[in-house]
Design a protein around this motif. Structure first.
Motif, PDB file in Angstrom:
ATOM      1  N   ILE A   1       1.676  15.979   5.749  1.00  0.00           N
ATOM      2  CA  ILE A   1       2.739  16.976   5.838  1.00  0.00           C
ATOM      3  C   ILE A   1       3.091  17.385   4.416  1.00  0.00           C
ATOM      4  N   ILE A   2       3.007  18.690   4.136  1.00  0.00           N
ATOM      5  CA  ILE A   2       3.377  19.178   2.803  1.00  0.00           C
ATOM      6  C   ILE A   2       4.352  20.335   2.959  1.00  0.00           C
ATOM      7  N   ALA A   3       5.575  20.147   2.432  1.00  0.00           N
ATOM      8  CA  ALA A   3       6.630  21.161   2.518  1.00  0.00           C
ATOM      9  C   ALA A   3       6.874  21.764   1.148  1.00  0.00           C
ATOM     10  N   THR A   4       6.703  23.076   1.050  1.00  0.00           N
ATOM     11  CA  THR A   4       7.063  23.787  -0.170  1.00  0.00           C
ATOM     12  C   THR A   4       8.342  24.601   0.029  1.00  0.00           C
ATOM     13  N   LYS A   5       8.640  24.928   1.282  1.00  0.00           N
ATOM     14  CA  LYS A   5       9.835  25.698   1.628  1.00  0.00           C
ATOM     15  C   LYS A   5      10.693  24.868   2.583  1.00  0.00           C
ATOM     16  N   ARG A   6      10.308  24.827   3.865  1.00  0.00           N
ATOM     17  CA  ARG A   6      11.054  24.027   4.834  1.00  0.00           C
ATOM     18  C   ARG A   6      10.177  23.702   6.044  1.00  0.00           C
ATOM     19  N   ILE A   7      10.158  22.435   6.407  1.00  0.00           N
ATOM     20  CA  ILE A   7       9.496  21.981   7.632  1.00  0.00           C
ATOM     21  C   ILE A   7      10.493  21.147   8.424  1.00  0.00           C
ATOM     22  N   GLU A   8      10.604  21.438   9.728  1.00  0.00           N
ATOM     23  CA  GLU A   8      11.492  20.684  10.611  1.00  0.00           C
ATOM     24  C   GLU A   8      10.682  20.070  11.749  1.00  0.00           C
ATOM     25  N   LEU A   9      10.929  18.796  12.016  1.00  0.00           N
ATOM     26  CA  LEU A   9      10.326  18.113  13.156  1.00  0.00           C
ATOM     27  C   LEU A   9      11.430  17.673  14.096  1.00  0.00           C
TER      28      LEU A   9
ATOM     29  N   GLY B   1       0.805  -1.216   0.000  1.00  0.00           N
ATOM     30  CA  GLY B   1       0.000   0.000   0.000  1.00  0.00           C
ATOM     31  C   GLY B   1       0.835   1.262   0.000  1.00  0.00           C
ATOM     32  N   ALA B   2       2.157   1.130   0.197  1.00  0.00           N
ATOM     33  CA  ALA B   2       3.034   2.300   0.147  1.00  0.00           C
ATOM     34  C   ALA B   2       3.248   2.720  -1.307  1.00  0.00           C
ATOM     35  N   ILE B   3       2.986   3.986  -1.595  1.00  0.00           N
ATOM     36  CA  ILE B   3       3.192   4.545  -2.926  1.00  0.00           C
ATOM     37  C   ILE B   3       4.288   5.603  -2.810  1.00  0.00           C
ATOM     38  N   ILE B   4       5.429   5.351  -3.427  1.00  0.00           N
ATOM     39  CA  ILE B   4       6.578   6.246  -3.329  1.00  0.00           C
ATOM     40  C   ILE B   4       6.897   6.795  -4.710  1.00  0.00           C
ATOM     41  N   ASP B   5       6.961   8.121  -4.802  1.00  0.00           N
ATOM     42  CA  ASP B   5       7.221   8.797  -6.076  1.00  0.00           C
ATOM     43  C   ASP B   5       8.325   9.832  -5.838  1.00  0.00           C
ATOM     44  N   ILE B   6       9.539   9.520  -6.255  1.00  0.00           N
ATOM     45  CA  ILE B   6      10.688  10.402  -6.042  1.00  0.00           C
ATOM     46  C   ILE B   6      11.202  10.884  -7.390  1.00  0.00           C
ATOM     47  N   HIS B   7      11.163  12.189  -7.609  1.00  0.00           N
ATOM     48  CA  HIS B   7      11.671  12.746  -8.851  1.00  0.00           C
ATOM     49  C   HIS B   7      13.163  12.438  -8.996  1.00  0.00           C
ATOM     50  N   ARG B   8      13.636  12.360 -10.216  1.00  0.00           N
ATOM     51  CA  ARG B   8      15.031  11.978 -10.454  1.00  0.00           C
ATOM     52  C   ARG B   8      16.031  12.982  -9.888  1.00  0.00           C
ATOM     53  N   THR B   9      15.578  14.217  -9.570  1.00  0.00           N
ATOM     54  CA  THR B   9      16.483  15.209  -8.976  1.00  0.00           C
ATOM     55  C   THR B   9      16.290  15.345  -7.465  1.00  0.00           C
TER      56      THR B   9
ATOM     57  N   THR C   1      -0.481   4.644   1.419  1.00  0.00           N
ATOM     58  CA  THR C   1       0.302   5.674   2.099  1.00  0.00           C
ATOM     59  C   THR C   1       1.199   6.307   1.057  1.00  0.00           C
ATOM     60  N   TYR C   2       1.224   7.645   1.011  1.00  0.00           N
ATOM     61  CA  TYR C   2       1.913   8.319  -0.082  1.00  0.00           C
ATOM     62  C   TYR C   2       3.149   9.078   0.398  1.00  0.00           C
ATOM     63  N   VAL C   3       4.223   8.934  -0.359  1.00  0.00           N
ATOM     64  CA  VAL C   3       5.395   9.794  -0.215  1.00  0.00           C
ATOM     65  C   VAL C   3       5.725  10.304  -1.611  1.00  0.00           C
ATOM     66  N   LYS C   4       5.615  11.635  -1.796  1.00  0.00           N
ATOM     67  CA  LYS C   4       5.874  12.219  -3.098  1.00  0.00           C
ATOM     68  C   LYS C   4       6.908  13.323  -2.964  1.00  0.00           C
ATOM     69  N   MET C   5       7.960  13.242  -3.785  1.00  0.00           N
ATOM     70  CA  MET C   5       9.020  14.239  -3.772  1.00  0.00           C
ATOM     71  C   MET C   5       9.217  14.778  -5.186  1.00  0.00           C
ATOM     72  N   GLU C   6       9.041  16.104  -5.337  1.00  0.00           N
ATOM     73  CA  GLU C   6       9.118  16.720  -6.654  1.00  0.00           C
ATOM     74  C   GLU C   6      10.539  17.218  -6.944  1.00  0.00           C
ATOM     75  N   LYS C   7      10.706  18.060  -7.956  1.00  0.00           N
ATOM     76  CA  LYS C   7      12.032  18.473  -8.426  1.00  0.00           C
ATOM     77  C   LYS C   7      12.869  19.099  -7.301  1.00  0.00           C
ATOM     78  N   GLU C   8      14.101  18.608  -7.156  1.00  0.00           N
ATOM     79  CA  GLU C   8      15.065  19.133  -6.187  1.00  0.00           C
ATOM     80  C   GLU C   8      14.562  19.063  -4.750  1.00  0.00           C
TER      81      GLU C   8
ATOM     82  N   ILE D   1       6.774  16.723  -0.674  1.00  0.00           N
ATOM     83  CA  ILE D   1       7.781  17.780  -0.672  1.00  0.00           C
ATOM     84  C   ILE D   1       7.815  18.341  -2.086  1.00  0.00           C
ATOM     85  N   HIS D   2       7.399  19.583  -2.222  1.00  0.00           N
ATOM     86  CA  HIS D   2       7.264  20.192  -3.534  1.00  0.00           C
ATOM     87  C   HIS D   2       8.620  20.669  -4.065  1.00  0.00           C
TER      88      HIS D   2
END
Length: 227
Positions: free
Chosen positions: A123-131, A46-54, A78-85, A104-105
């Motif tokens: 959790i959606i980070a477009t700039k910076r989130i710290e836990l 059920g884990a869906i992981i999408d990591i951009h090549r950068t 459950t989703y983990v998505k990471m966009e450019k850079e 993470i946008h």
């Protein structure tokens, strides 16, 4: 002998609960994942992981578990998505329950220490989130560092720029809590259900009540142990 068989049984159950191909890919073949020796991404079914090549994930200390606690034959994802850079530095492990979502946008950064993300939380980070260390995020909570859509003043200037979010050590977001952009939360804080956090919270507070923050206790202590 019985103990050995029991351990073997639980080990087989665990093996059957993960996505084996994804486990091999993200831990041994994907150059976008940097990890300490014997620290892994554990993608449960059920884990869906999408990591951009950068994009890039760094894992240190303990495993990143994605899609835990799923019920029976449920197909919940459950989703983990990471966009450019995009960049995620994951220190000391994390556990994401089924139905959780981390995004993470472009050019965004997420830096986490040990934390738990319960069902339906985002959790959606477009700039910076710290836990910080030992952060517990209950059901249907939201942490954003952006409004995601521009709002302009009468001169056409942007009035709602994204702002970093920082959550301190040993913080408990109970359920239906929303952390908005630009907020800093101190250590040892509890935020009660259905609270929208728009202002900074100092250490050791318990905060409650809808859109208006009310300090209901000082110098509080809380435990991650179950009642």
């Amino acid at each position: 002998m019985k103990k050995i068989l029991k351990r073997l049984y639980h080990k087989l159950q665990w093996i059957n609960s993960i996505k084996k191909i994804d486990f091999i890919y993200y831990n041994y073949l994907c150059k976008r994942v940097l990890r300490d020796k014997e620290v892994y991404i554990i993608p449960y079914k059920g884990a869906i992981i999408d990591i951009h090549r950068t994009a890039k994930i760094e894992l240190h200390g303990q495993n990143l578990n994605i899609g835990i606690n799923k019920i029976g034959k449920s197909r919940a994802e459950t989703y983990v998505k990471m966009e450019k850079e995009a960049y995620w530095k994951c220190n000391n492990g994390a556990s994401l329950c089924y139905g959780g979502n981390i995004e993470i946008h472009d050019n965004g950064c997420l830096e986490t220490n040990s934390f738990f993300l319960n069902v339906g939380s985002v959790i959606i980070a477009t700039k910076r989130i710290e836990l910080g260390e030992d952060v517990w995020i209950g059901r249907d909570c939201v942490i954003y560092d952006s409004d995601f859509h521009w709002m302009l003043d009468e001169n056409g200037n942007v009035r709602n720029v994204s702002k970093p979010v920082k959550v301190g050590n040993h913080v408990w977001l109970t359920n239906h809590v929303m952390i908005q952009k630009g907020v800093e939360i101190g250590a040892n804080v509890v935020i009660c259900p259905h609270t929208i956090v728009r202002k900074n919270i100092s250490e050791g507070k318990m905060i409650a009540s809808g859109t208006t923050q009310i300090c209901v206790a000082d110098d509080i202590k809380w435990s991650s142990e179950l009642i």
